[in-house]
Design a protein around this motif. Structure first.
Motif, PDB file in Angstrom:
ATOM      1  N   ARG A 283       2.395  12.872  17.634  1.00 39.93           N
ATOM      2  CA  ARG A 283       3.389  12.161  17.122  1.00 39.93           C
ATOM      3  C   ARG A 283       3.035  10.516  16.910  1.00 39.93           C
ATOM      4  NH1 ARG A 283       6.492  12.784  22.072  1.00 39.93           N
ATOM      5  NH2 ARG A 283       6.478  10.563  23.461  1.00 39.93           N
ATOM      6  N   ALA A 284       2.134  10.292  18.001  1.00 34.79           N
ATOM      7  CA  ALA A 284       1.316   8.916  17.971  1.00 34.79           C
ATOM      8  C   ALA A 284       0.642   8.688  16.865  1.00 34.79           C
ATOM      9  CB  ALA A 284       0.473   8.861  19.107  1.00 34.79           C
ATOM     10  N   ASN A 285       0.234   9.776  15.881  1.00 35.45           N
ATOM     11  CA  ASN A 285      -0.969   9.759  14.746  1.00 35.45           C
ATOM     12  C   ASN A 285      -0.172   9.209  13.549  1.00 35.45           C
ATOM     13  OD1 ASN A 285      -2.664  10.307  12.788  1.00 35.45           O
ATOM     14  ND2 ASN A 285      -3.723  11.588  14.306  1.00 35.45           N
ATOM     15  N   GLN A 286      -0.750   8.120  13.043  1.00 35.06           N
ATOM     16  CA  GLN A 286      -0.084   7.640  11.959  1.00 35.06           C
ATOM     17  C   GLN A 286      -0.987   8.029  10.617  1.00 35.06           C
ATOM     18  OE1 GLN A 286       1.454   3.217  12.042  1.00 35.06           O
ATOM     19  NE2 GLN A 286       0.470   3.542  14.034  1.00 35.06           N
ATOM     20  N   TYR A 287      -1.959   8.879  10.877  1.00 34.94           N
ATOM     21  CA  TYR A 287      -3.051   9.311   9.861  1.00 34.94           C
ATOM     22  C   TYR A 287      -3.302  10.697   9.748  1.00 34.94           C
ATOM     23  CZ  TYR A 287      -3.670   4.207  10.892  1.00 34.94           C
ATOM     24  OH  TYR A 287      -3.513   2.921  11.261  1.00 34.94           O
ATOM     25  N   PRO A 288      -2.232  11.542   9.696  1.00 34.02           N
ATOM     26  CA  PRO A 288      -2.461  13.100   9.639  1.00 34.02           C
ATOM     27  C   PRO A 288      -3.067  13.612   8.730  1.00 34.02           C
ATOM     28  CG  PRO A 288       0.042  12.465   9.340  1.00 34.02           C
ATOM     29  CD  PRO A 288      -0.769  10.969   9.915  1.00 34.02           C
ATOM     30  N   ALA A 289      -2.967  13.025   7.469  1.00 29.80           N
ATOM     31  CA  ALA A 289      -3.775  13.387   6.310  1.00 29.80           C
ATOM     32  C   ALA A 289      -5.293  13.343   6.505  1.00 29.80           C
ATOM     33  CB  ALA A 289      -3.533  12.892   5.092  1.00 29.80           C
TER      34      ALA A 289
ATOM     35  N   MET B  49       0.695  -1.289  -0.095  1.00 28.62           N
ATOM     36  CA  MET B  49       0.000  -0.136  -0.186  1.00 28.62           C
ATOM     37  C   MET B  49       0.988   1.183   0.085  1.00 28.62           C
ATOM     38  SD  MET B  49      -3.356   1.197   0.067  1.00 28.62           S
ATOM     39  CE  MET B  49      -4.083  -0.240   0.450  1.00 28.62           C
ATOM     40  N   ARG B  50       0.488   2.256  -0.845  1.00 30.67           N
ATOM     41  CA  ARG B  50       1.364   3.483  -1.013  1.00 30.67           C
ATOM     42  C   ARG B  50       1.125   4.246   0.226  1.00 30.67           C
ATOM     43  NH1 ARG B  50       0.238   8.475  -2.857  1.00 30.67           N
ATOM     44  NH2 ARG B  50      -1.708   7.749  -3.925  1.00 30.67           N
ATOM     45  N   HIS B  51       2.042   4.967   0.694  1.00 27.17           N
ATOM     46  CA  HIS B  51       1.789   5.844   2.044  1.00 27.17           C
ATOM     47  C   HIS B  51       2.299   6.921   1.715  1.00 27.17           C
ATOM     48  CE1 HIS B  51       2.303   2.025   4.731  1.00 27.17           C
ATOM     49  NE2 HIS B  51       1.101   1.921   4.321  1.00 27.17           N
ATOM     50  N   ARG B  52       1.511   8.110   2.028  1.00 25.65           N
ATOM     51  CA  ARG B  52       1.711   9.432   2.166  1.00 25.65           C
ATOM     52  C   ARG B  52       3.105   9.708   3.065  1.00 25.65           C
ATOM     53  NH1 ARG B  52      -3.123   9.439   0.256  1.00 25.65           N
ATOM     54  NH2 ARG B  52      -3.617  10.763  -1.643  1.00 25.65           N
TER      55      ARG B  52
ATOM     56  N   SER C  46      -2.694   6.804   5.908  1.00 26.43           N
ATOM     57  CA  SER C  46      -4.374   7.148   5.803  1.00 26.43           C
ATOM     58  C   SER C  46      -4.665   6.246   4.453  1.00 26.43           C
ATOM     59  CB  SER C  46      -4.440   8.575   5.496  1.00 26.43           C
ATOM     60  OG  SER C  46      -4.087   9.179   6.625  1.00 26.43           O
ATOM     61  N   ASP C  47      -3.763   5.981   3.652  1.00 22.50           N
ATOM     62  CA  ASP C  47      -4.140   5.173   2.370  1.00 22.50           C
ATOM     63  C   ASP C  47      -4.600   3.845   2.630  1.00 22.50           C
ATOM     64  OD1 ASP C  47      -4.274   7.171   0.387  1.00 22.50           O
ATOM     65  OD2 ASP C  47      -2.100   6.763  -0.114  1.00 22.50           O
ATOM     66  N   ASP C  48      -4.163   3.321   3.992  1.00 24.04           N
ATOM     67  CA  ASP C  48      -4.487   1.893   4.071  1.00 24.04           C
ATOM     68  C   ASP C  48      -5.856   1.665   4.263  1.00 24.04           C
ATOM     69  OD1 ASP C  48      -1.684   1.416   4.028  1.00 24.04           O
ATOM     70  OD2 ASP C  48      -1.465   0.894   6.303  1.00 24.04           O
ATOM     71  N   PHE C  49      -6.647   2.943   4.694  1.00 24.93           N
ATOM     72  CA  PHE C  49      -8.211   2.891   5.001  1.00 24.93           C
ATOM     73  C   PHE C  49      -8.917   3.382   3.769  1.00 24.93           C
ATOM     74  CE2 PHE C  49      -6.114   2.184   8.975  1.00 24.93           C
ATOM     75  CZ  PHE C  49      -6.940   1.364   9.693  1.00 24.93           C
ATOM     76  N   GLY C  50      -8.138   3.626   2.592  1.00 20.17           N
ATOM     77  CA  GLY C  50      -8.997   4.042   1.336  1.00 20.17           C
ATOM     78  C   GLY C  50      -9.286   5.301   1.680  1.00 20.17           C
ATOM     79  N   PHE C  51      -8.197   6.286   1.714  1.00 17.95           N
ATOM     80  CA  PHE C  51      -8.292   7.664   2.201  1.00 17.95           C
ATOM     81  C   PHE C  51      -8.869   8.267   0.548  1.00 17.95           C
ATOM     82  CE2 PHE C  51      -5.788  11.896   1.770  1.00 17.95           C
ATOM     83  CZ  PHE C  51      -6.803  12.621   2.823  1.00 17.95           C
ATOM     84  N   ASN C  52      -9.727   9.187   0.803  1.00 18.12           N
ATOM     85  CA  ASN C  52     -10.366  10.042  -0.157  1.00 18.12           C
ATOM     86  C   ASN C  52      -9.837  11.359   0.020  1.00 18.12           C
ATOM     87  OD1 ASN C  52     -11.753   7.851  -1.589  1.00 18.12           O
ATOM     88  ND2 ASN C  52     -12.912   8.021   0.323  1.00 18.12           N
TER      89      ASN C  52
ATOM     90  N   PRO D  14     -17.211   9.520   2.164  1.00 17.09           N
ATOM     91  CA  PRO D  14     -16.556   9.742   3.532  1.00 17.09           C
ATOM     92  C   PRO D  14     -15.049   9.979   3.199  1.00 17.09           C
ATOM     93  CG  PRO D  14     -16.814   7.278   2.690  1.00 17.09           C
ATOM     94  CD  PRO D  14     -17.467   8.349   1.748  1.00 17.09           C
ATOM     95  N   ILE D  15     -14.485  10.369   4.381  1.00 16.86           N
ATOM     96  CA  ILE D  15     -12.873  10.413   4.279  1.00 16.86           C
ATOM     97  C   ILE D  15     -12.115   9.466   3.927  1.00 16.86           C
ATOM     98  CG2 ILE D  15     -10.802  11.532   5.458  1.00 16.86           C
ATOM     99  CD1 ILE D  15     -12.760  13.613   6.864  1.00 16.86           C
ATOM    100  N   VAL D  16     -12.624   8.284   4.603  1.00 26.05           N
ATOM    101  CA  VAL D  16     -11.935   7.144   4.438  1.00 26.05           C
ATOM    102  C   VAL D  16     -13.099   6.009   4.067  1.00 26.05           C
ATOM    103  CG1 VAL D  16      -9.874   7.273   5.808  1.00 26.05           C
ATOM    104  CG2 VAL D  16     -11.850   6.455   6.787  1.00 26.05           C
ATOM    105  N   ASP D  17     -12.792   5.071   3.166  1.00 25.25           N
ATOM    106  CA  ASP D  17     -13.524   4.054   2.726  1.00 25.25           C
ATOM    107  C   ASP D  17     -13.910   3.131   3.916  1.00 25.25           C
ATOM    108  OD1 ASP D  17     -14.112   5.190   0.286  1.00 25.25           O
ATOM    109  OD2 ASP D  17     -12.202   4.031  -0.710  1.00 25.25           O
ATOM    110  N   ASP D  18     -12.724   2.655   4.530  1.00 30.68           N
ATOM    111  CA  ASP D  18     -12.995   1.654   5.722  1.00 30.68           C
ATOM    112  C   ASP D  18     -12.655   2.327   6.839  1.00 30.68           C
ATOM    113  OD1 ASP D  18     -12.869  -0.324   3.879  1.00 30.68           O
ATOM    114  OD2 ASP D  18     -10.748  -0.555   3.730  1.00 30.68           O
TER     115      ASP D  18
END
Length: 537
Positions: free
Chosen positions: A363-369, A1-4, A36-42, A47-51
C-alpha cells in the motif's frame, strides 16, 4: 499532472466485523491515485519512465548474496527501465524476525521481493489492504504475464486467493524433479562381492539387506555394515516408496495425496499399517539404521563417506553428495521396486513447482503501474532464466541451437554458490517448454530429471496435491490440526518400527486421528482442491 487510478482494498470495522471490498467486490473500495505519470510513464517500450523513479524493495535474500543493487543483472535493469531500486532485502532469518513488525507499521517498502510471506500472511495482508490486489494491474500493464496466465490457468489458480484477488506474483520452475525427491540407491560393489543380483522386487531387496548384515561385504571382519539408512520428514531421504511396496499405499511427507480427483489421507489406511508392520520386522532383524529416526543431514551424509564403506542402501537425491566422488561407482539407482502385489508404485510428493510470494506491491507504493511494467519484464523466458541463474555472459551462454546453457563455474567455486551471488531470484516463469527451447537445466538438475524419467515417473501412483491457496477460514480449519496430526504420525511411525507395537496401538491411534478432526481436515482440503480445479474461483 494526470494521475491514473487503481482500486485498493480497504478494511472497515462495522459491528465488530471486518468488512472487505476490492476491485471485483463491489462497494466499499477506495481509489488511490497512481503517480507513475509524474515521472513520464511509458505504457510500452523502454525506458518505463523518462525521469528516474526510485522504489524501495524489501524481502529476503541469500546470506551469500551481495546487496542486489551490486549485481550486474540488476544494474542492467536500472539502465533499461530508468527505475532505480533501494534494496533492503535481508537474510532469511533476520527478515523473519522483522517481517511482522514491518507489515504492521507505516514503514513498508514499496515492494516485497522474495517476499518470504506464508499463505496465511498473503491472505491476511491482502484482505487488510497491506498488499495491493494485482489482477487489474496485470491485465493492463503486464502483457507477458497476462499471456502466460491465459495459457496456464493452473498458474493463475495457484496465485489467486479465495476472494478472487491476486496478491503476489509467481515463481515457476518446471523441471518435474521435485515430485520424486526420494531416490533409492544400493551398494553394487557389495552386491558383486556377495554374488547377488540387482534387486528388482521388494523381496529381493530384503534379501540383499539381509546379506549385507550377515556376510561382511566390506571385508573388514566387523559387523559394522548399515544395510539401510534414511531420514524421516526430510525433503529427500524418506522411505515413502517402501511403504508403497510393502503395503500398497502411496505416501508422502504431508500424508495427503490425490487419486481420481479425491483427496486422501494416507496414514490411517490398512496399506499404511501393513507397510509399517513390515518395516518393523526389518528393524527387528537389524536391517534399518537405528539412527534413521533421529539423525540430521550432517550425520546422515557422513555415513556414506566413512573411511571404511559401511552403507549398503539409502535414500537421497544426489549420489555424489551422499557418498563422495570416489565411491560413486560403487552405488547405483534402484528406483521403484515391485511390491508385494507385483506393482511398482512411485509415491508423488507435494513439493510445488508453482510458488507464490515472489513479489508483492504494498500500500506504500504510489507507482503501481510503473512497478507492474517493471515486474512484467522478468517473465520473459530469457529474462526469467537470468533471474534464476544469472546473466548471459556470466553464468549463461548460447549453444549452437540458441539455447542458454551453464558456463562452468571457476575452479574452487560451486555453481550453487555462484548462482546466489549473481542471480536475485524473484518473479520468474520457466516452463517445461522453456527448458527445451530457451534454457537448458543445470547439469545436476538434468541428471535428476533423467533419473526421474527413467526410474520414477513411469510408475506414478498418485497425483500431488496442487499449489492451492487456502482461504483464512480454511487455514483456521486446518493449520493447527495438521501440525498436531503430522506430529502424531511422525512419532508413531518411529515408535512402531522401533518397538513393534503397531498392532497393539493401531485402533487407539486411528481414534486419536478422528478426535483431531482428520475427516474435517481432508474435507477442507477437498473443498480447496475443487476450487483450484475450477480455476481458483
Amino acid at each position: 499532472m494526470r494521475h491514473r487510478r487503481f482500486t485498493a482494498i480497504t478494511a472497515l470495522a462495522a459491528g465488530g466485523a471486518l468488512l472487505l471490498a476490492g476491485c471485483t467486490g463491489g462497494g466499499g473500495s477506495a481509489e488511490v491515485a497512481d503517480k507513475s505519470d509524474d515521472f513520464g510513464f511509458n505504457q510500452t517500450g523502454l525506458p518505463i519512465v523518462d525521469d528516474t523513479l526510485t522504489l524501495s524493495f524489501g524481502g529476503t535474500k541469500s546470506a551469500l548474496a551481495p546487496n542486489y543493487g551490486d549485481m550486474q543483472l540488476v544494474q542492467q535493469w536500472q539502465t533499461d527501465t530508468n527505475i532505480a531500486i533501494d534494496w533492503k532485502n535481508l537474510p532469511e532469518q533476520v527478515y523473519a524476525e522483522k517481517k511482522n513488525l514491518m507489515l504492521a507499521s507505516d514503514e513498508l517498502p514499496d515492494v516485497l521481493y522474495n517476499s518470504g510471506l506464508t499463505d496465511a500472511e498473503i491472505v491476511q495482508n491482502g484482505e487488510n489492504g497491506t498488499l495491493l490486489p494485482l489482477e487489474d494491474l496485470i491485465e493492463e500493464y503486464a502483457p507477458t504475464l497476462s499471456g502466460i496466465l491465459e495459457d496456464r490457468p493452473d498458474i493463475r489458480a495457484a496465485i489467486t486467493a479465495s476472494d478472487g484477488h491476486i496478491y503476489t506474483l509467481p515463481s515457476v520452475e518446471e523441471l518435474g524433479i521435485l515430485q520424486y525427491p526420494n531416490f533409492l540407491y544400493i551398494n553394487t560393489a557389495w552386491l558383486d562381492a556377495l554374488g547377488l543380483p540387482m534387486p528388482s522386487t521388494i523381496d529381493e531387496y530384503h534379501a540383499a539387506l539381509e546379506a549385507f548384515r550377515t556376510q561382511d561385504p566390506n571385508g573388514n571382519g566387523k559387523a559394522d555394515e548399515i544395510p539401510l539408512s534414511f531420514r524421516t520428514d526430510s525433503f529427500c531421504a524418506n522411505p515413502n516408496d517402501l511403504i508403497a511396496a510393502l503395503g500398497g499405499q502411496p505416501e508422502n511427507n504431508d500424508h495427503r495425496i490425490v487419486r481420481d480427483g479425491e483427496v486422501e489421507f494416507t496414514a490411517n489406511t490398512d496399506g499404511y499399517r501393513a507397510g509399517v508392520e513390515a518395516l518393523s520386522d526389518w528393524y527387528a532383524d537389524g536391517l534399518i539404521d537405528p539412527e534413521s529416526f533421529s539423525q540430521d543431514d550432517l550425520a546422515y551424509l557422513s555415513k556414506g563417506k566413512a573411511d571404511t564403506a559401511v552403507l549398503g542402501s539409502f535414500f537421497w537425491w544426489e549420489l555424489k553428495e551422499m557418498v563422495g566422488e570416489d565411491r560413486m561407482g560403487d552405488y547405483a539407482m534402484l528406483g521403484v521396486l515391485k511390491g508385494v502385489d507385483g506393482e511398482q508404485l512411485a509415491s508423488v510428493a507435494n513439493n510445488q513447482e508453482i510458488n507464490r510470494g515472489a513479489m508483492a506491491i504494498t500500500r506504500a507504493n504510489q507507482y503501481p503501474a510503473a512497478t507492474m511494467r517493471w515486474a512484467d519484464r522478468l517473465f520473459d523466458p530469457v529474462m526469467s532464466a537470468q533471474v534464476n541463474w544469472g546473466p548471459v555472459g556470466v553464468t549463461l551462454e548460447e549453444n549452437a541451437d540458441g539455447v542458454l546453457v551453464q558456463i562452468p563455474a571457476p575452479a574452487g567455486e560451486a555453481e550453487g554458490e555462484r548462482r546466489q551471488k549473481v542471480a536475485p531470484g524473484g518473479p520468474k516463469i520457466t516452463t517445461t517448454e522453456d527448458f527445451e527451447t530457451v534454457v537448458a537445466p543445470e547439469p545436476r538438475a538434468k541428471e535428476r530429471q533423467d533419473l526421474v524419467n527413467e526410474f520414477y515417473a513411469p510408475f506414478k501412483a498418485n497425483e500431488a496435491y496442487p499449489p492451492v491457496m487456502l482461504s483464512n477460514d480454511e487455514l483456521d480449519a486446518t493449520s493447527f490440526a495438521v501440525t498436531d496430526i503430522n506430529t502424531l504420525v511422525k512419532e508413531k511411525f518411529a515408535s512402531w518400527i522401533v518397538n513393534g507395537t503397531v498392532d497393539d496401538e493401531w485402533d487407539g491411534y486411528v481414534s486419536q486421528l478422528d478426535s483431531m478432526g482428520i475427516d474435517d481436515v481432508i474435507a477442507t482440503y477437498q473443498q480447496a482442491y475443487d476450487r483450484f480445479q475450477d480455476g481458483g474461483e
